[in-house]
Design a protein around this motif. Structure first.
Motif, PDB file in Angstrom:
ATOM      1  N   MET A  77       0.845  -1.182   0.000  1.00 51.06           N
ATOM      2  CA  MET A  77       0.000   0.000   0.000  1.00 51.06           C
ATOM      3  C   MET A  77       0.888   1.242   0.000  1.00 51.06           C
ATOM      4  N   VAL A  78       0.539   2.205  -0.798  1.00 49.97           N
ATOM      5  CA  VAL A  78       1.277   3.462  -0.871  1.00 49.97           C
ATOM      6  C   VAL A  78       0.639   4.460   0.093  1.00 49.97           C
ATOM      7  N   LEU A  79       1.476   5.090   0.916  1.00 53.53           N
ATOM      8  CA  LEU A  79       0.998   6.053   1.897  1.00 53.53           C
ATOM      9  C   LEU A  79       1.716   7.379   1.747  1.00 53.53           C
ATOM     10  N   LEU A  80       1.079   8.439   2.216  1.00 53.95           N
ATOM     11  CA  LEU A  80       1.714   9.760   2.259  1.00 53.95           C
ATOM     12  C   LEU A  80       2.773   9.788   3.344  1.00 53.95           C
ATOM     13  N   ARG A  81       3.879  10.448   3.074  1.00 57.37           N
ATOM     14  CA  ARG A  81       4.872  10.722   4.115  1.00 57.37           C
ATOM     15  C   ARG A  81       4.412  11.985   4.821  1.00 57.37           C
ATOM     16  N   THR A  82       3.610  11.804   5.833  1.00 60.06           N
ATOM     17  CA  THR A  82       2.979  12.952   6.489  1.00 60.06           C
ATOM     18  C   THR A  82       3.991  13.842   7.194  1.00 60.06           C
ATOM     19  N   ASP A  83       5.092  13.276   7.667  1.00 61.92           N
ATOM     20  CA  ASP A  83       6.104  14.103   8.323  1.00 61.92           C
ATOM     21  C   ASP A  83       6.634  15.156   7.365  1.00 61.92           C
ATOM     22  N   LEU A  84       6.981  14.753   6.167  1.00 69.47           N
ATOM     23  CA  LEU A  84       7.504  15.670   5.164  1.00 69.47           C
ATOM     24  C   LEU A  84       6.413  16.616   4.654  1.00 69.47           C
ATOM     25  N   LEU A  85       5.221  16.080   4.437  1.00 68.64           N
ATOM     26  CA  LEU A  85       4.110  16.908   3.965  1.00 68.64           C
ATOM     27  C   LEU A  85       3.796  18.016   4.969  1.00 68.64           C
TER      28      LEU A  85
ATOM     29  N   VAL B 205       5.691   9.891  -0.955  1.00 66.26           N
ATOM     30  CA  VAL B 205       5.059   8.593  -0.686  1.00 66.26           C
ATOM     31  C   VAL B 205       6.060   7.587  -0.137  1.00 66.26           C
ATOM     32  N   CYS B 206       5.499   6.601   0.539  1.00 70.67           N
ATOM     33  CA  CYS B 206       6.277   5.463   0.998  1.00 70.67           C
ATOM     34  C   CYS B 206       5.386   4.231   0.893  1.00 70.67           C
ATOM     35  N   GLU B 207       6.017   3.090   0.849  1.00 69.38           N
ATOM     36  CA  GLU B 207       5.250   1.850   0.812  1.00 69.38           C
ATOM     37  C   GLU B 207       5.180   1.270   2.207  1.00 69.38           C
TER      38      GLU B 207
ATOM     39  N   PRO C 262      -3.296   7.883  -1.453  1.00 65.12           N
ATOM     40  CA  PRO C 262      -3.507   9.128  -2.194  1.00 65.12           C
ATOM     41  C   PRO C 262      -3.644   8.877  -3.695  1.00 65.12           C
ATOM     42  N   SER C 263      -4.495   9.649  -4.331  1.00 63.72           N
ATOM     43  CA  SER C 263      -4.635   9.545  -5.787  1.00 63.72           C
ATOM     44  C   SER C 263      -3.464  10.257  -6.457  1.00 63.72           C
ATOM     45  N   THR C 264      -3.251   9.939  -7.697  1.00 62.22           N
ATOM     46  CA  THR C 264      -2.201  10.604  -8.468  1.00 62.22           C
ATOM     47  C   THR C 264      -2.471  12.101  -8.554  1.00 62.22           C
ATOM     48  N   THR C 265      -3.714  12.468  -8.748  1.00 61.71           N
ATOM     49  CA  THR C 265      -4.091  13.881  -8.839  1.00 61.71           C
ATOM     50  C   THR C 265      -3.760  14.621  -7.550  1.00 61.71           C
ATOM     51  N   THR C 266      -4.046  14.010  -6.422  1.00 62.61           N
ATOM     52  CA  THR C 266      -3.739  14.625  -5.124  1.00 62.61           C
ATOM     53  C   THR C 266      -2.239  14.779  -4.944  1.00 62.61           C
ATOM     54  N   LEU C 267      -1.491  13.738  -5.279  1.00 66.21           N
ATOM     55  CA  LEU C 267      -0.035  13.797  -5.143  1.00 66.21           C
ATOM     56  C   LEU C 267       0.568  14.905  -6.013  1.00 66.21           C
ATOM     57  N   ILE C 268       0.079  15.028  -7.228  1.00 70.70           N
ATOM     58  CA  ILE C 268       0.596  16.064  -8.126  1.00 70.70           C
ATOM     59  C   ILE C 268       0.272  17.456  -7.589  1.00 70.70           C
ATOM     60  N   ALA C 269      -0.928  17.639  -7.065  1.00 68.64           N
ATOM     61  CA  ALA C 269      -1.305  18.939  -6.489  1.00 68.64           C
ATOM     62  C   ALA C 269      -0.399  19.280  -5.302  1.00 68.64           C
ATOM     63  N   LEU C 270      -0.128  18.312  -4.453  1.00 71.40           N
ATOM     64  CA  LEU C 270       0.738  18.548  -3.297  1.00 71.40           C
ATOM     65  C   LEU C 270       2.167  18.838  -3.741  1.00 71.40           C
ATOM     66  N   ARG C 271       2.632  18.111  -4.751  1.00 70.51           N
ATOM     67  CA  ARG C 271       3.985  18.337  -5.267  1.00 70.51           C
ATOM     68  C   ARG C 271       4.116  19.753  -5.807  1.00 70.51           C
ATOM     69  N   ARG C 272       3.142  20.172  -6.560  1.00 73.27           N
ATOM     70  CA  ARG C 272       3.186  21.521  -7.152  1.00 73.27           C
ATOM     71  C   ARG C 272       3.167  22.609  -6.075  1.00 73.27           C
ATOM     72  N   MET C 273       2.310  22.454  -5.093  1.00 74.19           N
ATOM     73  CA  MET C 273       2.157  23.490  -4.079  1.00 74.19           C
ATOM     74  C   MET C 273       3.339  23.566  -3.124  1.00 74.19           C
ATOM     75  N   TYR C 274       3.853  22.415  -2.729  1.00 68.71           N
ATOM     76  CA  TYR C 274       4.864  22.396  -1.681  1.00 68.71           C
ATOM     77  C   TYR C 274       6.270  22.084  -2.170  1.00 68.71           C
ATOM     78  N   GLY C 275       6.438  21.858  -3.474  1.00 70.64           N
ATOM     79  CA  GLY C 275       7.769  21.660  -4.031  1.00 70.64           C
ATOM     80  C   GLY C 275       8.472  20.411  -3.553  1.00 70.64           C
ATOM     81  N   VAL C 276       7.705  19.379  -3.280  1.00 70.62           N
ATOM     82  CA  VAL C 276       8.260  18.108  -2.808  1.00 70.62           C
ATOM     83  C   VAL C 276       8.119  17.083  -3.933  1.00 70.62           C
ATOM     84  N   SER C 277       9.153  16.312  -4.171  1.00 72.87           N
ATOM     85  CA  SER C 277       9.084  15.329  -5.250  1.00 72.87           C
ATOM     86  C   SER C 277       8.083  14.225  -4.909  1.00 72.87           C
TER      87      SER C 277
END
Length: 73
Positions: free
Chosen positions: A1-9, A65-67, A45-60
Motif C-alpha cells: 500500500m502506498v501512503l503519504l509521508r505525512t512528516d515531510l508533507l 510517498v512510501c510503501e 492518495p490519488s495521483t491527482t492529489t499527489l501532483i497537487a501537493l507536489r506543485r504546491m509544496y515543491g516536494v518530489s
C-alpha cells in the motif's frame, strides 16, 4: 500500500503557511475528511492529489510517498 509521508508533507505545508489539515486539503483539491484519512494512513492518495501537493509544496513525488509493509496474518 502506498501512503503519504505525512512528516515531510506537514513540514513543507507549514513552511508554506499551511499548518492546518483543512488548508492542505484545499490546496490538494480534496475534502478535509479525505485529507485526514490520508494523514492517518487510512487511504491511498490519488495521483491527482499527489501532483497537487507536489506543485504546491515543491516536494518530489518520490519523497511524498512510501510503501507500507503488507500486514501478515
Amino acid at each position: 500500500m502506498v501512503l503519504l509521508r505525512t512528516d515531510l508533507l506537514m513540514k513543507s505545508a507549514a513552511e508554506a503557511g499551511h499548518a492546518l489539515v483543512s488548508q492542505i486539503a484545499e490546496t490538494a483539491g480534496v475534502s478535509e475528511s479525505t485529507m485526514r484519512r490520508l494523514v492517518k494512513g487510512e487511504t491511498t492518495p490519488s495521483t491527482t492529489t499527489l501532483i497537487a501537493l507536489r506543485r504546491m509544496y515543491g516536494v518530489s513525488l518520490d519523497d511524498l510517498v512510501c510503501e507500507s509493509e503488507p500486514e501478515t496474518a
